[in-house]
Design an enzyme around this catalytic site. Structure first.
Site, mmCIF file in Angstrom:
data_model
loop_
_atom_site.group_PDB
_atom_site.id
_atom_site.type_symbol
_atom_site.label_atom_id
_atom_site.label_comp_id
_atom_site.label_asym_id
_atom_site.label_seq_id
_atom_site.Cartn_x
_atom_site.Cartn_y
_atom_site.Cartn_z
ATOM 1 N N LEU A 1 0.830 -1.204 0.000
ATOM 2 C CA LEU A 1 0.000 0.000 0.000
ATOM 3 C C LEU A 1 0.865 1.256 0.000
ATOM 4 O O LEU A 1 0.586 2.214 -0.725
ATOM 5 C CB LEU A 1 -0.938 0.007 1.208
ATOM 6 C CG LEU A 1 -2.089 -0.999 1.180
ATOM 7 C CD1 LEU A 1 -2.996 -0.793 2.389
ATOM 8 C CD2 LEU A 1 -2.896 -0.877 -0.104
ATOM 9 N N ASP A 2 1.907 1.271 0.816
ATOM 10 C CA ASP A 2 2.832 2.397 0.808
ATOM 11 C C ASP A 2 3.452 2.573 -0.576
ATOM 12 O O ASP A 2 3.486 3.678 -1.129
ATOM 13 C CB ASP A 2 3.946 2.186 1.842
ATOM 14 C CG ASP A 2 3.564 2.683 3.223
ATOM 15 O OD1 ASP A 2 2.887 3.721 3.315
ATOM 16 O OD2 ASP A 2 3.942 2.035 4.214
ATOM 17 N N MET A 3 3.968 1.477 -1.121
ATOM 18 C CA MET A 3 4.670 1.566 -2.395
ATOM 19 C C MET A 3 3.716 1.938 -3.529
ATOM 20 O O MET A 3 4.031 2.776 -4.381
ATOM 21 C CB MET A 3 5.371 0.242 -2.700
ATOM 22 C CG MET A 3 6.312 -0.231 -1.592
ATOM 23 S SD MET A 3 7.648 0.924 -1.246
ATOM 24 C CE MET A 3 8.790 0.518 -2.553
#
Length: 240
Positions: free
Chosen positions: A169-171
């Site tokens: 999700l961050d990436m």
């Protein structure tokens, strides 16, 4: 050898973000040729201390912040804010992922910087978006994986929900933010004006779950954990 300039050559990015999503967005912009200046507060980006440690720096920090120049500023001081404003006035993009309201308290909100530099693209990254009932709530990878149901469909049927092994999700939010930034720069070529671009972990998660959400609205069946199998394709599992 290709001597053509990189697509974002000549673009200056002011990176006020930290940890993963924001730094990855700025890293992608640097890979496309942009000059990136990373601004860190006293003590630095938290990922500097995340092991494994190499050359006194956490490897996650090195991976997310290569190809950038660095400066340390106290954003709670008038001097630090003044320097950011000076840099923003001469930059094309600003990337930040502070908790909603923090940049406003610093006096570095979109409206203030847009007045200084109308061509600035101001990219904000957050957990739940900059508007709505959860806009001011903090959040991080595992929390949003749980909140959106990603963890509930990850793992095997006889086991508990599981966090995905990659901080996807961050990436992916970093990728979405970079796409939004490049799109805003493209739009600026037509209008001459910058704008605010936004990305959030919540929006990213729901976008990545399009198939599961569509299937739910189609037949009302709640997705379940099925290990390495596929809900629609057979055979599909990972085999030894």
């Amino acid at each position: 050898m290709n001597d053509r300039p990189m697509p974002l050559a000549g673009i200056r990015v002011l990176d006020l973000s930290r940890v993963l999503a924001g730094p990855y967005c700025a890293l992608l912009l640097s890979m496309m040729g942009a000059e990136v200046i990373k601004v860190e507060e006293q003590g630095g980006d938290e990922s500097r201390t995340w092991p494994p440690i190499a050359r006194d720096l956490g490897s996650p920090y090195l991976g997310m912040n290569l190809n950038k120049r660095g400066i340390v500023l106290d954003l709670k001081s008038p001097q630090g804010v003044a320097i950011v404003k000076e840099l923003a006035a001469r930059s094309d993009v600003l990337v930040e992922n502070f908790k909603t309201g923090t940049m406003e308290r610093f006096g570095l909100d979109y409206d203030t910087l847009h007045a200084l530099n109308p061509r600035l693209v101001y990219t904000s990254i957050s957990a739940f978006g900059r508007s709505g009932p959860k806009a001011s709530d903090p959040g991080y990878e595992a929390l949003v994986q749980a909140y959106t149901g990603v963890m509930d469909i990850t793992g095997f049927a006889d086991g508990p929900p599981a966090r995905c092994g990659v901080s996807f999700l961050d990436m992916s939010t970093g990728i979405n933010a970079a796409l939004a930034t490049v799109s805003a720069l493209y739009g600026r070529e037509r209008t001459g004006q910058g704008c605010r671009a936004e990305a959030s972990l919540l929006q990213t998660a729901m976008g990545l779950m399009t198939v599961q959400v569509s299937s739910f609205f189609q037949d009302g069946v709640v997705p379940r954990r099925i290990g390495t199998a596929h809900p629609s394709v057979v055979p599909y599992q990972a085999f030894r």
